[in-house]
Design an enzyme around this catalytic site. Structure first.
Site, PDB file in Angstrom:
ATOM      1  N   LYS A  79     -39.448 -19.843  32.966  1.00  0.00           N
ATOM      2  CA  LYS A  79     -39.903 -20.968  33.556  1.00  0.00           C
ATOM      3  C   LYS A  79     -39.010 -21.843  34.105  1.00  0.00           C
ATOM      4  O   LYS A  79     -38.020 -22.084  33.892  1.00  0.00           O
ATOM      5  CB  LYS A  79     -40.836 -21.677  32.644  1.00  0.00           C
ATOM      6  CG  LYS A  79     -40.794 -23.174  32.555  1.00  0.00           C
ATOM      7  CD  LYS A  79     -41.391 -23.851  31.345  1.00  0.00           C
ATOM      8  CE  LYS A  79     -40.730 -25.051  30.510  1.00  0.00           C
ATOM      9  NZ  LYS A  79     -40.763 -26.031  31.353  1.00  0.00           N
ATOM     10  N   LYS A 117     -35.262 -24.623  18.519  1.00  0.00           N
ATOM     11  CA  LYS A 117     -34.237 -25.547  18.858  1.00  0.00           C
ATOM     12  C   LYS A 117     -33.186 -25.539  17.646  1.00  0.00           C
ATOM     13  O   LYS A 117     -32.064 -25.374  17.987  1.00  0.00           O
ATOM     14  CB  LYS A 117     -34.462 -26.887  19.375  1.00  0.00           C
ATOM     15  CG  LYS A 117     -34.936 -27.101  20.556  1.00  0.00           C
ATOM     16  CD  LYS A 117     -35.153 -28.524  21.102  1.00  0.00           C
ATOM     17  CE  LYS A 117     -35.580 -28.351  22.730  1.00  0.00           C
ATOM     18  NZ  LYS A 117     -36.254 -29.540  23.007  1.00  0.00           N
ATOM     19  N   LYS A 162     -36.042 -28.329  34.377  1.00  0.00           N
ATOM     20  CA  LYS A 162     -34.707 -29.319  34.840  1.00  0.00           C
ATOM     21  C   LYS A 162     -33.748 -29.192  34.013  1.00  0.00           C
ATOM     22  O   LYS A 162     -32.518 -29.682  34.216  1.00  0.00           O
ATOM     23  CB  LYS A 162     -35.229 -30.719  34.861  1.00  0.00           C
ATOM     24  CG  LYS A 162     -36.036 -31.323  33.733  1.00  0.00           C
ATOM     25  CD  LYS A 162     -36.608 -32.801  34.257  1.00  0.00           C
ATOM     26  CE  LYS A 162     -37.829 -33.244  33.718  1.00  0.00           C
ATOM     27  NZ  LYS A 162     -37.899 -33.032  32.268  1.00  0.00           N
TER      28      LYS A 162
HETATM   29  P1  ADP Z   1     -38.543 -29.264  32.088  1.00  0.00           P
HETATM   30  O1  ADP Z   1     -38.630 -28.009  31.601  1.00  0.00           O
HETATM   31  O2  ADP Z   1     -38.570 -29.359  33.574  1.00  0.00           O
HETATM   32  O3  ADP Z   1     -37.568 -30.463  31.476  1.00  0.00           O
HETATM   33  P2  ADP Z   1     -40.667 -30.590  30.411  1.00  0.00           P
HETATM   34  O4  ADP Z   1     -40.711 -29.866  29.450  1.00  0.00           O
HETATM   35  O5  ADP Z   1     -40.050 -32.013  30.569  1.00  0.00           O
HETATM   36  O6  ADP Z   1     -39.923 -29.980  31.893  1.00  0.00           O
HETATM   37  O7  ADP Z   1     -42.089 -30.842  31.106  1.00  0.00           O
HETATM   38  C1  ADP Z   1     -42.511 -32.140  31.625  1.00  0.00           C
HETATM   39  C2  ADP Z   1     -44.168 -31.490  32.235  1.00  0.00           C
HETATM   40  O8  ADP Z   1     -43.775 -30.732  33.368  1.00  0.00           O
HETATM   41  C3  ADP Z   1     -44.865 -30.741  31.249  1.00  0.00           C
HETATM   42  O9  ADP Z   1     -46.304 -31.479  31.586  1.00  0.00           O
HETATM   43  C4  ADP Z   1     -44.757 -29.516  31.743  1.00  0.00           C
HETATM   44  O10 ADP Z   1     -45.811 -28.437  31.408  1.00  0.00           O
HETATM   45  C5  ADP Z   1     -44.512 -29.373  33.140  1.00  0.00           C
HETATM   46  N1  ADP Z   1     -43.654 -28.343  33.645  1.00  0.00           N
HETATM   47  C6  ADP Z   1     -42.363 -28.124  33.286  1.00  0.00           C
HETATM   48  N2  ADP Z   1     -41.832 -27.106  33.839  1.00  0.00           N
HETATM   49  C7  ADP Z   1     -43.270 -26.475  34.516  1.00  0.00           C
HETATM   50  C8  ADP Z   1     -43.111 -25.422  35.311  1.00  0.00           C
HETATM   51  N3  ADP Z   1     -41.962 -24.532  35.345  1.00  0.00           N
HETATM   52  N4  ADP Z   1     -44.358 -24.863  35.520  1.00  0.00           N
HETATM   53  C9  ADP Z   1     -45.095 -25.757  35.659  1.00  0.00           C
HETATM   54  N5  ADP Z   1     -45.338 -26.963  34.899  1.00  0.00           N
HETATM   55  C10 ADP Z   1     -44.192 -27.354  34.207  1.00  0.00           C
HETATM   56 NA    NA Z   2     -39.656 -32.947  28.894  1.00  0.00          NA
END
Ligand code: ADP
Ligand code: NA
Length: 330
Positions: free
Chosen positions: A197, A114, A200
């Site tokens: 991946k 970051k 959100k």
């Molecule tokens: P995002 O990238 O959507 O903001 P986070 O990093 O906040 O997600 O992750 C929140 C939870 O969701 C974690 O447990 C993470 O491992 C899971 N997670 C996030 N994106 C994925 C994905 N594309 N596939 C599987 N698990 C995910």
């Molecule tokens: Na997160």
């Protein structure tokens, strides 16, 4: 005998969760809450490391909690609460920051990525100490296991190091937690860009399936998902990332084996396969969305549930923090 403790959480960083959060985290939490004494938080203090509009942050926090419940996390069974409602998190984070090496924190790859991307001037100190707050989250509850994605493994290692360090310097205050790393098959990729991946915080939402979207909108996104020109429904992450991703989603939501889905669509085109998946997506997320919207329709009741759960969390957290202060001479 009491059940082992489990801790996990997510940031309230969007109005809706995406299906990667659902498949990669919530579905597993829902199963794990049966055999663990589980604590699930909405980590709004962590969310402060990004710019936020205050009223939007409060709303996202509520929406995230509602989606936990709608996805099957039971507030009567698990402790489902908002991080900032339990003051011990910030207090223990300060204590832990005083036993964390500056270089040690600087080696966290998420921070390095970051700060490299945005530059250290645009990066705040909270982002640097983020893993220390995460360690506090976990250690306050005498956690046995932490289910996390691969990207958080290093932070759980740091948590273990800090627990051991504190225990050996000041006396046993913390249980040393173990990470449980999410299976690779639980990782969901962006439908338009199937090598990155699903997130959100993706720049474009064309390839993101939102839990709270109108199901017909999600069905359209499935129909438009990137595939390849082979025309064969076959799992191959390297050669066929788009189709493989759709297979993984299909399998995760139905509990079926990937090979059985491949067999079902043998000799049929991607159109049929996508139509089948779109139906699965609609039938799985339709009810989850409805339940979440119902919960959000009654904010007073949701706030009551969250307050009761925060009180339960606080009881455990305050016990740990009291012991820590005692051992430190505070
Ligand atoms: P995002 O990238 O959507 O903001 P986070 O990093 O906040 O997600 O992750 C929140 C939870 O969701 C974690 O447990 C993470 O491992 C899971 N997670 C996030 N994106 C994925 C994905 N594309 N596939 C599987 N698990 C995910
Ligand atoms: Na997160």
């Amino acid at each position: 005998m009491s059940k082992p403790r489990l801790y996990s959480g997510m940031q309230p960083s969007a109005d809706s969760l995406q299906i990667g959060n659902y498949i990669g985290a919530l579905m597993q939490w829902r199963d794990l809450q049966e055999s663990y004494d589980a604590f699930f938080s909405v980590v709004d203090l962590h969310a402060l490391t990004q710019p936020n509009d205050p009223s939007e942050l409060r709303e996202k926090t509520r929406r995230t909690a509602a989606q936990y419940i709608a996805a099957g996390i039971e507030p009567a069974k698990s402790t489902l609460y908002v991080q900032s409602h339990v003051r011990a998190h910030a207090e223990l984070a300060w204590v832990l920051s005083t036993i964390t090496g500056f270089g040690e924190a600087g080696r966290m790859t998420q921070f390095k990525d970051k700060s490299a991307r945005y530059g250290t001037d645009a990066t705040n100190v909270g982002l640097f100490t983020y893993p220390v707050l995460m360690a506090a989250d976990i250690l306050l509850y005498q956690t046995d296991i932490v289910p996390v994605g691969d990207d958080q493994k290093q932070h759980v290692e740091l948590t273990r190091d800090l627990a051991e360090r504190f225990n050996s310097r000041f006396g046993e205050a913390f249980r040393v937690p173990k990470p449980v790393i999410q299976k690779d098959t639980a990782r969901i990729y962006d439908l338009q860009n199937p090598t990155s991946k699903m997130s959100k915080s993706a720049e474009s939402d064309a390839g993101v399936l939102w839990l709270l979207d109108d199901p017909s909108k999600s069905a359209k996104k499935v129909m438009r998902a990137v595939t390849d020109s082979e025309g064969v429904v076959r799992y191959d992450r390297d050669e066929k990332p788009g189709v493989s991703n759709l297979l993984v989603i299909y399998a995760a939501l139905t509990g079926r084996e990937i090979t059985s889905i491949e067999d079902e669509y043998a000799g049929r085109g991607y159109g049929d396969f996508k139509k089948g998946l779109a139906e699965v997506v609609v039938s799985e997320f339709g009810p989850v969305r409805e339940r979440a919207l119902e919960l959000l329709d009654d904010p007073a009741e949701l706030d009551r549930v969250l307050a009761a759960n925060a009180a339960r969390a606080e009881e455990v957290a305050d016990r740990t923090l009291g012991d820590v202060y005692d051992k430190l001479g505070l």
